[in-house]
Design an enzyme around this catalytic site. Sequence first.
Site, PDB file in Angstrom:
ATOM      1  N   ASN A  97       0.838  -1.197   0.000  1.00 23.91           N
ATOM      2  CA  ASN A  97       0.000   0.000   0.000  1.00 23.91           C
ATOM      3  C   ASN A  97       0.872   1.245   0.000  1.00 23.91           C
ATOM      4  OD1 ASN A  97      -2.205   1.720   0.223  1.00 23.91           O
ATOM      5  ND2 ASN A  97      -3.248   0.460   1.729  1.00 23.91           N
ATOM      6  N   ASP A 152      -1.142   2.248   5.854  1.00 23.16           N
ATOM      7  CA  ASP A 152      -1.463   2.787   4.530  1.00 23.16           C
ATOM      8  C   ASP A 152      -0.370   3.769   4.135  1.00 23.16           C
ATOM      9  OD1 ASP A 152      -2.701   3.685   2.207  1.00 23.16           O
ATOM     10  OD2 ASP A 152      -4.700   3.683   3.073  1.00 23.16           O
TER      11      ASP A 152
END
EC number: 3.1.1.17
Length: 579
Positions: free
Chosen positions: A443, A496
Site C-alpha cells: 500500500n 497505509d
Amino acid sequence: MRRLVDRLRYLGPAAGFLSLLRLTAAAWAGDAPKGEVMKHRFETSRIFPGTVRDYWVYVPSQYDPARPACLYVNQDGIQYDAPAVFDRLIAEKAMPVTIGVFVMPGRVEAPSPGALDRFNRSYEYDGLGDGYARFLLEELLPVVETLRTADGRPIRLSKDGNDRAIGGSSSGAACAFTAAWERPDSFRRVFSAIGTYVGLRGANAYPTLVRKVEPKPLRIFLQDGSNDLNIFGGDWWMANQEMERALAFAGYEVHHAWGAGGHDHRHADVVFPDAMRWLWKDWPAPVKAGAGSPQLQAILIPGEDWQLVGDGYRFTEGPAVTAAGEVFFNDPGAGKSYRIGPDGEPAVFLEDSSGADGQAFGPDGRLVSALAKTGQVVARDVSGSQPPRILAEGFPPNDLVVRHDGGVYVTSPAADPREPGKVWYIGPSGGKRVVDSGLRFPNGVTLSPDQSLLYVADTRSHWVYSYQVQPDGGLAHKQKYFHLHAPDTADDAGADGLRADREGRVYVATRMGIQVCDQAGRVNAIIPTPNGKVSNLTFGGPAFDVLHATCGDRVYRRRVRARGANAYDAPIKPAPPRL
C-alpha cells in the site's frame, strides 16, 4: 472500631497520619445528609447481546436537576462503601455533587434449569477497545437518565468528560482505564484498584502505549499491594508499578497508594476517600494532558492541535505537496481531486479524476497519479496547459512515490486476496517492471531522505518493509523492518500512507493513528487523529512543517516541529539513528 483497625493494616507507608484522622472521623460521624440508592436491571444491550445485569444509582441529597450532576461509574457494583463516602465528601465540598452508577458485569442466563449462566466479566472488562465505553455511553447511561428519584427528581448527567470519573477493582479497574483511554471526551478521572494490567486480554500493552501515544487529558489514581497476584497472566504488583512509571514518564497527572495487601478490596476501601479528594481536586478546572515523551515533544508543538481542512467527502486519499508547499488530495469514491488554496480552503481541482488514489509530485512539477479506474499511472501539469501523459498502464496502481530523478515506485495490491501484491518501478525514461512480489497488500510507499531505501507498508500485517534501492531502480535486501502496533480490535495494523521527515523518521497512517518510527524501525510515537481514522498524510506549507492527514470523510492539518522530506528534491543525509 475493629473494622477500622483491620483496615489500617493495609494503609502502607504512603497513607500517612492525615488518612488516619479522616478514617477515624468517618468511622464515628454520621451527620452527613444521606443520598438515595436505587437498584435496577438492564437487559437490552446490543453491544453485549443476550446479557443481563444489575446496576445501582446513587443520588446525593444535594442534587438539583436544574444543574446536571457530575458522574462516577464503578464496575462490579457498589464497592468501597462509595455511597457513604460520597455523602461525606459532598457534604464537605471535597467533591462536587456527583451521581454514582454502579454496574455489574453482564451474564448470559442459562436457557434451561440446571445449566450454568455464562459470565461476561473478562470479555467486557479485560479487553481493549471502545466496546465497554460505548455500552455505557450509548446504552446504559441514557437509560439512567430516564429514571427519577423517590421524590420525583429526574436524573440529569453532565456530558462533559471533565465532570466524569470511572473506577473499579482488578479487571474492573482495567476496564475503567480503557473506557477513559478510549473516550477521554466522556471520562477524565480514573480510580484503579489492584488493576489488571496484565496479559489476560491485552491490557499488558498499556504501559507501552501510554509512553508512545500523544497524552490524553486524564487524571489517574492507582492502588496496589506487594502481595497481589502473580499467576499465568502476569504479576499485578509489577504491572501496576509499570503503569505508574509509564504515566509519569508521559506527563500524566498520576497518584498512587502502594501497600502490602493482596488481591482484595481492603486497602482500596481505606484509600478510596482520599483518592476521590485527589481526583476531584480543583474541580471544575479542567484536567489537562501532559507534554508526552521527548520523542513526541520533538514533533508536536504545545497548543497546536488538529484543525479541520474540509469534510463531507466519501473517502479521502493521496495527499501530495508541490515544491511551494501547496497540498492536493483525492476523493476516489466521488472521482474528484482537490487543491488546498493559500487561504487554507479546499477547492475542486478535477471534477473527474478517473478514480485517482495515491499521487505525488515529481521533480518537473507534474502531478503523478495512480488511476484505479483506468489502471494507469499518469503525469499531469496542474496548470492544465498540457494533456496528461500516460507513464504506465496494464496493472492496478494504488500508491506511489517519485524519485528526484523522475523514477516512480508504484504499489499494486492483487484483486484476489489469495494472490501476492507487487511493487512496480517506472524508469525516468519510461518502461515498467516488477521489482518486488509477495506482500499481502502493498500500500503506502515512500523513500528515505537520502533515497537509498524504499519503504512499503503491508496493510494486512503489522509491518512496513524496507528495501535497498539499487542503481538501476531495482530493490534488494527486503526486510520486515518497521514493527507497528495493531489495535486489539483488529488483526493487522492497517498501514497505509507513508512519509519521511528530514530527520529520517517514518510516519505511517494506521488504524491507531499516525505511528512515527525511528530509523531503527521502532515506533517512537503515536499521534491519533480527531475522528480516529487516517489513510494517508503529507507535509505541507511553505516550510513543509504542516502535517496534513486524510481521514475518511475529512482532512485535517496540524503544524509540527518536524519538516517533511520530499522525494522530488535532491537526497539529503539525516543524522545517524540513535541506538
